[in-house]
Design an enzyme around this catalytic site. Structure first.
Site, PDB file in Angstrom:
ATOM      1  N   ASP A 199       0.876  -1.175   0.000  1.00 15.21           N
ATOM      2  CA  ASP A 199       0.000   0.000   0.000  1.00 15.21           C
ATOM      3  C   ASP A 199       0.913   1.225   0.000  1.00 15.21           C
ATOM      4  OD1 ASP A 199      -1.449  -2.230   1.250  1.00 15.21           O
ATOM      5  OD2 ASP A 199      -3.006  -0.772   1.680  1.00 15.21           O
ATOM      6  N   LYS A 218      -7.410   2.845  -3.279  1.00 15.74           N
ATOM      7  CA  LYS A 218      -7.906   2.785  -1.903  1.00 15.74           C
ATOM      8  C   LYS A 218      -8.284   4.185  -1.439  1.00 15.74           C
ATOM      9  CE  LYS A 218      -6.023   1.148   2.514  1.00 15.74           C
ATOM     10  NZ  LYS A 218      -4.862   0.477   3.130  1.00 15.74           N
ATOM     11  N   LYS A 233     -10.709  -0.461  -2.857  1.00 10.25           N
ATOM     12  CA  LYS A 233     -10.751  -0.815  -1.444  1.00 10.25           C
ATOM     13  C   LYS A 233     -11.259   0.391  -0.662  1.00 10.25           C
ATOM     14  CE  LYS A 233      -8.065  -2.433   2.511  1.00 10.25           C
ATOM     15  NZ  LYS A 233      -6.758  -2.929   2.981  1.00 10.25           N
TER      16      LYS A 233
END
Length: 162
Positions: free
Chosen positions: A29, A93, A122
């Site tokens: 991430d 995300k 996400k």
């Protein structure tokens, strides 16, 4: 990578990515450089995303690009999603969960409407109830980031059976 503010240089982020992978990470991430995005430097953001996603692909590792939407305008979110549609990280995300706001349904819908089926979304940050999690899935999220995961699974099993 570059958590939580995204302010490292591209080279530093790529090195941090490679180091995390070498240490056993199977998913990465990273937080986009919001300063460069707000300055309108799309080429910088595209290069950053391309290089980090490539480092992940080369190692067969999942890549997730954190937008940190609470600090962005809809135009900036759209710019990032359009770049992601071209670069194709595994996920985009909504949030680190440490900013001033988390996932919102309008943000997930916007992100998904741009990336379509090419990139997964996400939803992360502030999702604490099963109803909220299900609403985010309905809006297009394929993953939920929450610190309430155990409670959500228990509620799901109670509601829908095990």
């Amino acid at each position: 990578i570059s958590f939580p503010l995204g302010q490292l240089t591209i080279n530093e982020k790529v090195n941090e990515t490679r180091s995390a992978i070498a240490d056993g990470a199977t998913e990465i991430d990273y937080v986009v450089n919001i300063t460069e995005l707000k300055a309108g430097n799309q080429d910088y953001i595209t290069e950053e995303m391309t290089r980090i996603v490539k480092a992940c692909r080369d190692a067969n590792v999942v890549s997730k690009v954190i937008f940190e939407n609470c600090y962005l305008t809809d135009e900036e979110k759209t710019t990032l999603a359009n770049i992601a549609r071209e670069v194709k990280p595994d996920f985009i995300k909504t949030s680190t969960g440490f900013g001033s706001g988390g996932a919102t349904l309008p943000d997930v819908k916007l992100m998904k409407s741009i990336v379509g089926d090419d990139v997964q979304v996400k939803a992360a940050g502030g999702i604490r109830s099963l109803d909220d999690a299900l609403a985010f899935v309905e809006a297009g999220a394929t993953r939920i980031g929450t610190s309430s995961g155990v409670a959500l699974v228990k509620e799901f099993n109670k509601r829908y059976g095990n």
